[in-house]
Design a protein around this motif. Structure first.
Motif, PDB file in Angstrom:
ATOM      1  N   HIS A  67       0.546  -9.678 -17.172  1.00  0.00           N
ATOM      2  CA  HIS A  67      -0.253 -10.883 -17.379  1.00  0.00           C
ATOM      3  C   HIS A  67       0.635 -12.086 -17.116  1.00  0.00           C
ATOM      4  CE1 HIS A  67       1.272 -10.809 -21.589  1.00  0.00           C
ATOM      5  NE2 HIS A  67       1.040 -12.103 -21.573  1.00  0.00           N
TER       6      HIS A  67
ATOM      7  N   THR B 226      -5.307 -12.587 -11.274  1.00  0.00           N
ATOM      8  CA  THR B 226      -5.459 -12.678 -12.723  1.00  0.00           C
ATOM      9  C   THR B 226      -6.792 -13.317 -13.106  1.00  0.00           C
ATOM     10  OG1 THR B 226      -4.248 -14.776 -12.770  1.00  0.00           O
ATOM     11  CG2 THR B 226      -2.984 -12.762 -13.175  1.00  0.00           C
TER      12      THR B 226
ATOM     13  N   GLY C 196      -5.510 -14.360 -17.921  1.00  0.00           N
ATOM     14  CA  GLY C 196      -4.208 -14.239 -17.287  1.00  0.00           C
ATOM     15  C   GLY C 196      -3.807 -12.807 -16.981  1.00  0.00           C
ATOM     16  N   ARG C 197      -4.739 -11.883 -17.118  1.00  0.00           N
ATOM     17  CA  ARG C 197      -4.471 -10.455 -16.889  1.00  0.00           C
ATOM     18  C   ARG C 197      -5.240  -9.973 -15.671  1.00  0.00           C
ATOM     19  NH1 ARG C 197      -2.241  -8.430 -21.679  1.00  0.00           N
ATOM     20  NH2 ARG C 197      -2.448  -9.871 -23.421  1.00  0.00           N
ATOM     21  N   THR C 198      -4.856  -8.835 -15.156  1.00  0.00           N
ATOM     22  CA  THR C 198      -5.645  -8.219 -14.092  1.00  0.00           C
ATOM     23  C   THR C 198      -6.788  -7.442 -14.749  1.00  0.00           C
ATOM     24  OG1 THR C 198      -4.181  -6.279 -14.033  1.00  0.00           O
ATOM     25  CG2 THR C 198      -3.687  -8.084 -12.510  1.00  0.00           C
TER      26      THR C 198
ATOM     27  N   GLN D 206      -5.030 -18.299 -14.793  1.00  0.00           N
ATOM     28  CA  GLN D 206      -6.130 -17.655 -14.073  1.00  0.00           C
ATOM     29  C   GLN D 206      -5.982 -17.910 -12.570  1.00  0.00           C
ATOM     30  OE1 GLN D 206     -10.014 -19.078 -15.158  1.00  0.00           O
ATOM     31  NE2 GLN D 206     -11.060 -17.540 -13.923  1.00  0.00           N
TER      32      GLN D 206
END
Length: 124
Positions: A15, A48, A52-54, A26
């Motif tokens: 992230h 992301t 903020g993560r995949t 993002q």
């Protein structure tokens, strides 16, 4: 521990946190490569989300193999619209090369960044 096994199969996640703005980053493009000697082979690519993560792990649990990997974060486009960032980006691509030796645990490799700096660590 209840509900956990001693040797849960490993996977790889990441992230991105934007500490200049105080929020998840993002829209950052992330590439994952497997490195063998002088050769790099792209494993996957993702962007992301609002956290903020995949959306999915870069490597699913149970699929991570020992070896050397690179995460490449495309940070210059992310900061292009940020007024406080330099007009000519200081950071463009942030490349993190790391080695997986023990696949019995999960690998979480986040990027904590500003337009001028970054840090990382191995999470779980």
């Amino acid at each position: 521990m209840v509900g956990q096994t001693e040797s849960a199969p490993s996977g790889l996640t990441t992230h991105v946190l934007d500490t200049a703005r105080g929020r998840p980053a993002q829209g950052v493009r992330v590439e994952l490569y497997r490195v063998k000697g002088d050769e790099r082979c792209r494993v996957t690519e993702a962007v992301t989300n609002s956290d903020g993560r995949t959306d999915v792990p870069l490597i699913e649990r149970g699929q991570l193999q020992p070896g050397t990997y690179e995460l490449v974060f495309h940070v210059a486009p992310y900061y292009a619209g940020f007024e406080a960032a330099p007009k000519v980006p200081f950071l463009d691509l942030v490349t993190l090369r790391f080695t997986v030796s023990d696949t019995s645990g999960h690998y979480h490799v986040p990027l904590v960044m500003t337009p001028w700096s970054y840090s990382t660590y191995r999470g779980s």
